[in-house]
Design an enzyme around this catalytic site. Structure first.
Site, PDB file in Angstrom:
ATOM      1  N   ASP A  17      -0.328   8.241   7.254  1.00 30.19           N
ATOM      2  CA  ASP A  17       0.911   8.228   6.482  1.00 30.19           C
ATOM      3  C   ASP A  17       1.403   9.637   6.184  1.00 30.19           C
ATOM      4  O   ASP A  17       2.573   9.968   6.441  1.00 30.19           O
ATOM      5  CB  ASP A  17       0.719   7.460   5.173  1.00 30.19           C
ATOM      6  N   ARG A  99      -3.908  10.602 -10.607  1.00 29.03           N
ATOM      7  CA  ARG A  99      -2.544  10.980 -10.243  1.00 29.03           C
ATOM      8  C   ARG A  99      -1.968  12.119 -11.075  1.00 29.03           C
ATOM      9  O   ARG A  99      -1.300  13.006 -10.536  1.00 29.03           O
ATOM     10  CB  ARG A  99      -1.622   9.762 -10.289  1.00 29.03           C
ATOM     11  N   ASP A 128       1.773   4.154  -7.862  1.00 31.54           N
ATOM     12  CA  ASP A 128       1.537   5.584  -7.696  1.00 31.54           C
ATOM     13  C   ASP A 128       2.817   6.393  -7.650  1.00 31.54           C
ATOM     14  O   ASP A 128       2.866   7.533  -8.137  1.00 31.54           O
ATOM     15  CB  ASP A 128       0.709   5.839  -6.439  1.00 31.54           C
ATOM     16  N   SER A 182      -6.398  -1.256   2.831  1.00 29.88           N
ATOM     17  CA  SER A 182      -6.221   0.164   2.544  1.00 29.88           C
ATOM     18  C   SER A 182      -7.124   0.559   1.386  1.00 29.88           C
ATOM     19  O   SER A 182      -7.451  -0.265   0.525  1.00 29.88           O
ATOM     20  CB  SER A 182      -4.764   0.463   2.191  1.00 29.88           C
TER      21      SER A 182
END
Length: 405
Positions: A17, A99, A128, A182
């Site tokens: 990605d 994050r 996210d 994932s």
């Protein structure tokens, strides 16, 4: 594309990605890309990310690979653990708490290299994107944030792979076709979502678990450990002093061995949908249980119960991306104040998926064996005092009971 971007800092893993995003940014925005790869203890070799960035034309001086493990645990995980934060009562927030640190470093690098934007690879369906961007705007209100998943037309794994092959971007063999699920990992946890996990009725397949052995296959003999705390933070394992990251890593090894910390959860995302995920938090689960154990003998009832009321709100703030918001900082101040006397030692029993507190001691203990004993307390507690206490508390109930007479 509304704004002219000269230089952007990309949160870059080197995976499919973000490798596609790097090339897309160069093409779509015609800008210089700076890459930032954070070592948060995910257990992966990060140097390949440097080579991939070089191959994509990123200048060597614009490739940042930072070891943030100690900062992550010391300044983010441990403060959260002092609060006993659990989202929706069970989730230890392993992805959520990483994050704000990534965003913090993104903004710092953007300032260092004079970038006018930052970019991330979070999708438009998840949490996210919110966490990255709320943190970024809190730290730099004027920063431009680019979220390719909300802009481009590469709306499927197949389209991503096609783009990658067109631009000679290496695609891992397991990414050719549909990935089974994932994952996201750091020193606190591993999360798995998507594909084989999308039907909440189906049990999580064994191959999804990467961080823990099956509890059924864990050792048949329990293992006993001790964790020492000082002012609410873990400082030693089995009497050996350790740094925050070292302690969590050691607890991860113990949790892996005994199959501790698995969670199959259907949660409520901030954006409004429900999602099903599997989380493995081996060391964090042990640590959380131990922290509650030392609090049980060092916190006053009023403080302990108030903390339990605040914890869900605190957890929700982290989950929703408000780490740098004033209300989280206000709660943190209250929580940290409560931890001044939370020092001592907890003994735990680890056995086939469970971590149980079996002993606790503290120089600041509020537990009085003399008061609580069923034997002769030698006048430490006058049981006759309970009669008046009960009568006063029963007064309103008796009045209510007589109202219909």
């Amino acid at each position: 594309m509304a704004d002219k971007i000269n230089r952007v800092v990309l949160a870059y893993s080197g995976g499919l990605d973000t490798s596609v995003i790097l090339k897309w940014l160069q093409q779509e925005y015609g800008c210089e890309v700076v890459t930032f790869t954070a070592d948060l203890g995910q257990g992966e070799e990060l140097e390949p990310a440097r080579q991939k960035a070089l191959n994509a034309g990123v200048k060597p001086e614009h490739i940042f690979i930072d070891d943030l493990r100690e900062e992550f645990v010391r300044d983010f995980v441990f403060p959260m653990m002092r609060a006993n934060a659990l989202y929706e009562g069970v989730y230890l927030l392993g992805t959520s708490i990483a994050r704000p640190l990534i965003s913090k470093r993104l903004i710092e690098i953007a300032k260092e290299v004079d970038a006018d934007a930052v970019a991330h690879g979070a999708t438009g369906k998840g949490n996210d994107q919110v966490r990255f961007e709320l943190s970024a705007y809190a730290l730099n209100p004027d920063i431009k944030v680019i979220a390719p998943w909300r802009e481009w037309d590469l709306t499927s794994r197949t389209r991503l792979i096609e783009f990658a092959e067109q631009h000679q971007i290496m695609v891992a063999k397991d990414k050719r076709g549909e990935a089974p699920f994932s994952t996201d990992a750091n020193l606190l946890h591993t999360s798995s979502e998507g594909k084989v996990l999308e039907d909440p009725w189906e049990e999580v397949p064994d191959y999804v678990y990467s961080r823990t052995v099956n509890p059924e296959d864990a050792p048949d003999t329990p293992e006993y450990i001790t964790i020492d705390f000082e002012q609410g933070d873990g400082v030693a394992l089995n009497g050996t002093a350790m740094s925050p990251a070292t302690l969590l890593a050691a607890l991860n090894d113990l949790g892996r061995k005994h199959g501790i910390g698995r969670l199959d959860l259907v949660e409520n995302r901030f954006v409004g949908m429900k999602s099903r995920g599997m989380y493995e938090t081996p060391g964090g689960t042990i640590y959380h249980i131990a922290h509650r154990g030392i609090e049980s003998i060092t916190l006053d009832r009023g403080a302990a119960h108030l903390k339990d009321e605040l914890a869900p709100r605190y957890a929700e703030l982290i989950y929703n991306g408000f780490w740098f918001a004033p209300e989280r900082e206000m709660l943190q101040a209250a929580i940290d104040h409560s931890q001044q006397n939370v020092s001592g030692t907890v003994r735990l029993k680890l056995y086939k998926g469970s971590a149980s507190v079996v002993g606790r001691k503290s120089p600041n203990s509020l537990y009085s064996e003399k008061v609580v004993t069923f034997e002769d307390d030698q006048g430490a507690y006058d049981q006759r005092d309970a009669a008046g206490f009960i009568k006063l508390n029963a007064l309103r109930l008796r009045l209510l009971g007589r109202r219909g007479e």
